[in-house]
Write a protein that holds these residues in place. Structure first.
Motif, PDB file in Angstrom:
ATOM      1  N   VAL A   1      47.033  24.519  66.986  1.00  0.00           N
ATOM      2  CA  VAL A   1      47.083  25.696  66.120  1.00  0.00           C
ATOM      3  C   VAL A   1      46.832  26.934  66.972  1.00  0.00           C
ATOM      4  O   VAL A   1      45.934  26.945  67.817  1.00  0.00           O
ATOM      5  CB  VAL A   1      46.039  25.569  65.003  1.00  0.00           C
ATOM      6  CG1 VAL A   1      46.084  26.782  64.099  1.00  0.00           C
ATOM      7  CG2 VAL A   1      46.300  24.305  64.206  1.00  0.00           C
ATOM      8  N   VAL A   2      47.631  27.973  66.740  1.00  0.00           N
ATOM      9  CA  VAL A   2      47.639  29.164  67.583  1.00  0.00           C
ATOM     10  C   VAL A   2      47.340  30.373  66.714  1.00  0.00           C
ATOM     11  O   VAL A   2      47.755  30.431  65.557  1.00  0.00           O
ATOM     12  CB  VAL A   2      49.032  29.298  68.250  1.00  0.00           C
ATOM     13  CG1 VAL A   2      49.171  30.630  68.969  1.00  0.00           C
ATOM     14  CG2 VAL A   2      49.282  28.135  69.179  1.00  0.00           C
ATOM     15  N   ASP A   3      46.605  31.328  67.273  1.00  0.00           N
ATOM     16  CA  ASP A   3      46.276  32.548  66.534  1.00  0.00           C
ATOM     17  C   ASP A   3      46.864  33.781  67.197  1.00  0.00           C
ATOM     18  O   ASP A   3      46.343  34.872  67.032  1.00  0.00           O
ATOM     19  CB  ASP A   3      44.746  32.700  66.457  1.00  0.00           C
ATOM     20  CG  ASP A   3      44.121  31.635  65.574  1.00  0.00           C
ATOM     21  OD1 ASP A   3      44.237  31.754  64.355  1.00  0.00           O
ATOM     22  OD2 ASP A   3      43.550  30.671  66.110  1.00  0.00           O
ATOM     23  N   ASP A   4      47.927  33.644  67.953  1.00  0.00           N
ATOM     24  CA  ASP A   4      48.449  34.774  68.719  1.00  0.00           C
ATOM     25  C   ASP A   4      49.968  34.793  68.594  1.00  0.00           C
ATOM     26  O   ASP A   4      50.649  33.848  69.010  1.00  0.00           O
ATOM     27  CB  ASP A   4      48.018  34.610  70.185  1.00  0.00           C
ATOM     28  CG  ASP A   4      48.484  35.766  71.055  1.00  0.00           C
ATOM     29  OD1 ASP A   4      49.262  36.618  70.561  1.00  0.00           O
ATOM     30  OD2 ASP A   4      48.072  35.809  72.224  1.00  0.00           O
TER      31      ASP A   4
ATOM     32  N   VAL B   1      43.281  32.897  75.333  1.00  0.00           N
ATOM     33  CA  VAL B   1      44.544  32.310  74.870  1.00  0.00           C
ATOM     34  C   VAL B   1      44.240  31.660  73.525  1.00  0.00           C
ATOM     35  O   VAL B   1      43.483  30.695  73.451  1.00  0.00           O
ATOM     36  CB  VAL B   1      45.088  31.276  75.875  1.00  0.00           C
ATOM     37  CG1 VAL B   1      46.334  30.608  75.328  1.00  0.00           C
ATOM     38  CG2 VAL B   1      45.394  31.957  77.208  1.00  0.00           C
ATOM     39  N   ALA B   2      44.821  32.239  72.483  1.00  0.00           N
ATOM     40  CA  ALA B   2      44.395  31.885  71.127  1.00  0.00           C
ATOM     41  C   ALA B   2      45.012  30.566  70.680  1.00  0.00           C
ATOM     42  O   ALA B   2      45.751  30.483  69.708  1.00  0.00           O
ATOM     43  CB  ALA B   2      44.740  33.019  70.174  1.00  0.00           C
ATOM     44  N   ILE B   3      44.690  29.501  71.409  1.00  0.00           N
ATOM     45  CA  ILE B   3      45.114  28.152  71.021  1.00  0.00           C
ATOM     46  C   ILE B   3      43.845  27.359  70.730  1.00  0.00           C
ATOM     47  O   ILE B   3      42.905  27.372  71.520  1.00  0.00           O
ATOM     48  CB  ILE B   3      45.931  27.474  72.139  1.00  0.00           C
ATOM     49  CG1 ILE B   3      47.242  28.240  72.374  1.00  0.00           C
ATOM     50  CG2 ILE B   3      46.231  26.014  71.794  1.00  0.00           C
ATOM     51  CD1 ILE B   3      48.100  27.675  73.491  1.00  0.00           C
ATOM     52  N   ASP B   4      43.850  26.711  69.573  1.00  0.00           N
ATOM     53  CA  ASP B   4      42.680  25.947  69.135  1.00  0.00           C
ATOM     54  C   ASP B   4      42.794  24.546  69.719  1.00  0.00           C
ATOM     55  O   ASP B   4      43.577  23.731  69.257  1.00  0.00           O
ATOM     56  CB  ASP B   4      42.674  25.907  67.605  1.00  0.00           C
ATOM     57  CG  ASP B   4      41.473  25.156  67.057  1.00  0.00           C
ATOM     58  OD1 ASP B   4      40.721  24.557  67.855  1.00  0.00           O
ATOM     59  OD2 ASP B   4      41.292  25.182  65.836  1.00  0.00           O
ATOM     60  N   THR B   5      42.031  24.253  70.769  1.00  0.00           N
ATOM     61  CA  THR B   5      42.155  22.976  71.467  1.00  0.00           C
ATOM     62  C   THR B   5      41.150  21.941  70.965  1.00  0.00           C
ATOM     63  O   THR B   5      40.994  20.892  71.561  1.00  0.00           O
ATOM     64  CB  THR B   5      41.987  23.180  72.989  1.00  0.00           C
ATOM     65  OG1 THR B   5      40.825  23.995  73.200  1.00  0.00           O
ATOM     66  CG2 THR B   5      43.186  23.880  73.561  1.00  0.00           C
ATOM     67  N   TRP B   6      40.481  22.257  69.885  1.00  0.00           N
ATOM     68  CA  TRP B   6      39.639  21.320  69.158  1.00  0.00           C
ATOM     69  C   TRP B   6      38.676  20.579  70.062  1.00  0.00           C
ATOM     70  O   TRP B   6      38.886  19.431  70.410  1.00  0.00           O
ATOM     71  CB  TRP B   6      40.501  20.341  68.357  1.00  0.00           C
ATOM     72  CG  TRP B   6      39.813  19.953  67.099  1.00  0.00           C
ATOM     73  CD1 TRP B   6      39.068  20.763  66.301  1.00  0.00           C
ATOM     74  CD2 TRP B   6      39.772  18.665  66.484  1.00  0.00           C
ATOM     75  NE1 TRP B   6      38.588  20.072  65.239  1.00  0.00           N
ATOM     76  CE2 TRP B   6      39.007  18.778  65.326  1.00  0.00           C
ATOM     77  CE3 TRP B   6      40.318  17.425  66.792  1.00  0.00           C
ATOM     78  CZ2 TRP B   6      38.773  17.707  64.485  1.00  0.00           C
ATOM     79  CZ3 TRP B   6      40.079  16.373  65.950  1.00  0.00           C
ATOM     80  CH2 TRP B   6      39.318  16.509  64.812  1.00  0.00           C
TER      81      TRP B   6
ATOM     82  N   GLU C   1      40.333  28.997  72.953  1.00  0.00           N
ATOM     83  CA  GLU C   1      39.306  29.643  72.118  1.00  0.00           C
ATOM     84  C   GLU C   1      37.932  29.006  72.311  1.00  0.00           C
ATOM     85  O   GLU C   1      36.934  29.703  72.447  1.00  0.00           O
ATOM     86  CB  GLU C   1      39.734  29.601  70.644  1.00  0.00           C
ATOM     87  CG  GLU C   1      41.116  30.207  70.471  1.00  0.00           C
ATOM     88  CD  GLU C   1      41.403  30.693  69.070  1.00  0.00           C
ATOM     89  OE1 GLU C   1      40.597  31.463  68.523  1.00  0.00           O
ATOM     90  OE2 GLU C   1      42.446  30.318  68.506  1.00  0.00           O
TER      91      GLU C   1
END
Lengths: 532, 532
Positions: A74-77, B29-34, B90
């Motif tokens: 999931v990306v926020d950009d 880098v707005a990627i949610d890598t959990w 993130e």
């Protein structure tokens, strides 16, 4: 072309036609996710919100009649993916094979077909031929996440697979990739299970055996956890990434080649599995056998000599362990229809002097040139292995192979054949007498006088890797003394070469913590289990 | 505040001062890598080229006196990271705690301290207290990649850990997080090992026991693999994400609360481990015990009632297995200084009627309201568990707990206490007699007449999840018949609620493949191993 390629049977698309789908514009997200398909959706994307996706859940992507599975990030950009876009990592983008901007649909994926089998293996169950077929196909098609892959690898670790399961795994790995047929009754290969630095016998065995006239289309891997693989070392001398058609011509003309196996797409599941085995340093018997034998069978080999080194710091540390591994290789090879001759060798220390691509290429060329500086252990081992391969020739009597190999090497015919193969693959400039080595160096010296009683394969490999090998071919470790040598206090034991200051420093710190050498008394040198 | 918080002891930074470092500008880098720290470097970045990094290798990042470890991803797009930038996911960005654009250095990381211990566990060895301490600290500090995490989880799967190792793991998990002290001699909790849909007894046990006057600061998780956790269901009625200070006030005023445990940062390693256990559906005895008991001890509980349901589709399927698990819980609880009362319960079928947050909240409120439609099995089970908790009260005689609990429930005092807690946490509008359920529905009906002889917990949970629960709280499964009920051919067995067409379709397909119900003869209803 003298080689016939059989492509794996494709699976029909398993699209789920009843599920409503939304269309998004495809976007290549230039992140190298290393063998994992990753899809990127913006958190505010309507599809993400509506479909009830979860982070790291699996999604199915359809475009232009193709479909792939991917793990969702999931990306926020908006700069990475917009709200009406579907991002795909480079692997996933290439696999889907559709242009940037093309419309694609995305939906929650059913778990990969084989997930039930994976869960049963995690629960300790024995799996069937069909189970391994489904798992390996899903792995080769990138349907597994890194988590699932790791779970499979660890669940099959150590002795979790029985020998028939190892055969099922091997057979499944062959079935999901291309398969070569050279249309000759005798296609030979040799392979070492690894773990011994500097052990570049293939680059000697291939020209010797090819000069004898046997077909030896050798494809090798690059280093996985070692400081140099055969492909890395051969690449110092010649091009190794050749199209299959060109390889086939070279093999037709010279009876042998020394190429990188990656382009041939043999046993593609193995490449995916290695992406998790490498960081975990996992190399269990079952996985080793399946990995090695699947590549050989897919490459069209009919006869294989397998080298299992034993030593206190080798992969195999005792004769009973070596015998157990030998029987597993023999069982699976027989089920796969591959003639196998296992040779147990001396793995107490590195073979040759150099550890690292350029240093190893130097040693190989010294042996081929019959140079007085040639490391004798490398020469002797290569001759014995070449002799065993030559004895697959029905016209050669048992025991005659070594002499035939030695004649070919001593007469210069092996060198001539190697030079011909190098020319054919695309020669690189290499002066074996003055090899270009990393200019930053330090030496590790004996702390006191005595006899070299131990050389730790693992620590020497580690120092060579920290120094930059194989990525920096000029980097590595040059051994100046071997087991049994008498050394004075302060005498240099080995020299480390690097090209970058940080690498040199890492190697220096590692050798400071443990040099890898033990200096003791003459009667403390460990005895070899085997002759060579 | 009546609760004291002990923070974990921080580790000193392990920077390696001898290694030369280059400076790059940090970029979020707005990627949610959990739960995985990821660093992004451009393939053409000078540092990437010079340092000899490899894809997925581990790097150490220093900025402003802080440092983190991260897994390296290579990027080919300036829009994600430029050639003079260092991107951080993130999670990693938050952990480093330095502003966008700040200069940072990056270097190859030494492997995490505990990697040797992990490799020994992969090789089948028994680990020490210090080993588990190092591994769990590295996990909590996000030093492990997903591959390494998965390897640890799978290597500790099934019966790989002995009971002392489980204790070491539990203790290490407590040590690396915050710990609460409520300054009372008796702080109670109850917990179920899970696997039974609809089993929302905590929301009844807490108000009953708190009304009795015992301190019951209940923090729960959200659903991991189930269609609803206690936190998801309580969230239908009230806010559950409260600051610890506010929770402490509520507990002081009402002797209980029902909150989400995530904000308290108890046992942070557990949250990281769950990120790989969830996709693999791994729930081994050792990991279950360590996960549950570490959270309870960290939350300051002194006395725990633990519910282990048995049934053909429960997590535990036989009495010997339940007894083995009970003894493991008891051993570790004693070593951790936690008083434990294990209750083995009937897990042959879901508890209550609703499966999914809103449906389960409805059932809970019906029981509290003494509504004639209240599911009796949920009421009975909650009373028995509440009775066992109440019997931790030194003034209560053994066997009297059930009666005390029933009086509190029947008199309306449990409802009053629940309403007070709901108000204090922040009430949401919920009409238990007319709950807002997903508008898209279908019913699954009996294929022939007979008696309900089996309800598959796993399949009912799966259908409820596919219908959207817990992410869509209005979604789920409403059971219209339970074990032993006589049904006519075509009579509805359960109703599925969803809010999105795709969810409804997935649930319909799953129930079409297997409804989860078995209809047979009256004498085929399986007997319960235990009374309730």
């Amino acid at each position: 072309m003298n080689v016939e390629v059989t492509e794996p049977v494709p699976r029909p698309a398993s699209a789920n036609p009843d599920v409503p789908r939304s269309q998004l514009a495809l976007r290549r997200v230039a992140i190298d996710t290393w063998q994992e398909n990753v899809a990127f959706l913006h958190r505010d994307c309507a599809v993400y919100r509506a479909e009830g996706f979860q982070a790291l859940s699996k999604v199915e992507i359809h475009a232009n009649g193709n479909h792939i599975l991917a793990t969702l990030n999931v990306v926020d950009d908006d700069a990475i993916v917009g709200r009406d876009e579907l991002g795909l990592s480079e692997d996933a983008f290439a696999q889907l094979g559709v242009a940037n901007g093309h419309l694609a649909s995305v939906a929650q994926a059913e778990p990969p077909e084989s997930m039930g089998a994976l869960f049963r293996k995690l629960a300790g169950e024995r799996l069937s031929r069909a189970d391994f077929g489904a798992i390996v196909r899903d792995i080769a098609e990138h349907h597994y996440s890194k988590i699932e892959l790791t779970a499979f690898v660890v669940a099959c670790n150590r002795d979790e697979l029985d020998r028939e399961e190892v055969y099922f795994l091997t057979d499944a790995m062959v079935a999901c990739g291309r398969r070569l047929d050279w249309h000759e009754p005798l296609v030979v290969d040799k392979h070492c299970i690894g773990g011994i630095p500097g052990n570049r016998t293939s680059m000697l065995v291939v020209p010797i055996v090819a000069a004898h006239g046997m077909l030896f289309p050798k494809t090798s891997s690059r280093a996985i956890t070692s400081p140099a693989g055969t492909a890395d070392t051969m690449e110092v001398l010649a091009e190794v990434e050749l199209p299959l058609e060109r390889l086939a011509e070279i093999v037709r003309d010279y009876r042998g080649c020394l190429a990188w196996g990656g382009t041939a797409q043999l046993s593609p599941a193995d490449d995916v599995l290695i992406s998790v085995e490498r960081p975990l340093a996992i190399d269990s018997p079952g996985q080793m056998v399946a990995s090695i034998l699947s590549k050989k069978v897919a490459a069209g080999s009919t006869h294989l000599v397998l080298d299992i080194p034993i030593g206190p710091t080798a992969k195999v540390r005792s004769m009973p362990e070596a015998q157990r591994l030998r029987r597993l290789f023999e069982y699976v090879a027989r089920r796969m229809g591959l003639a196998l001759d296992v040779v147990i060798t001396d793995g107490r220390q590195p073979i040759g002097n150099g550890v690292g691509p350029v240093l190893e290429a130097r040693d190989v060329m010294r042996v081929l040139q019959n140079d007085p500086a040639a490391p004798n252990d490398l020469r002797q081992k290569a001759l014995r292995l070449a002799g065993r391969v030559i004895e697959f020739d029905p016209d050669v009597r048992g025991g005659d192979g070594f002499g035939i190999a030695r004649d070919i090497l001593d007469s210069g015919r092996a060198l001539a054949r190697m030079n011909a193969i190098i020319e054919a693959q695309g020669s690189k400039h290499f002066d074996y007498q003055h090899p270009a080595l990393g200019a930053l160096t330090f030496e590790v010296c004996a702390p006191h006088s005595g006899v070299v009683t131990g050389i730790d394969n693992f620590q020497i490999a580690r120092i060579a890797r920290l120094a930059g090998a194989p990525k920096v071919p000029q980097a590595g470790v040059d051994l100046l003394h071997k087991l049994g040598d008498q050394v004075a206090a302060g005498a240099p034991l080995y020299r480390v070469h690097a090209s970058y200051p940080a690498d040199l420093e890492f190697a220096r710190q590692a050798s400071g913590r443990s040099s890898g050498y033990t200096i003791g008394a003459a009667d403390e040198v460990p005895q070899a289990f085997v002759e060579f």
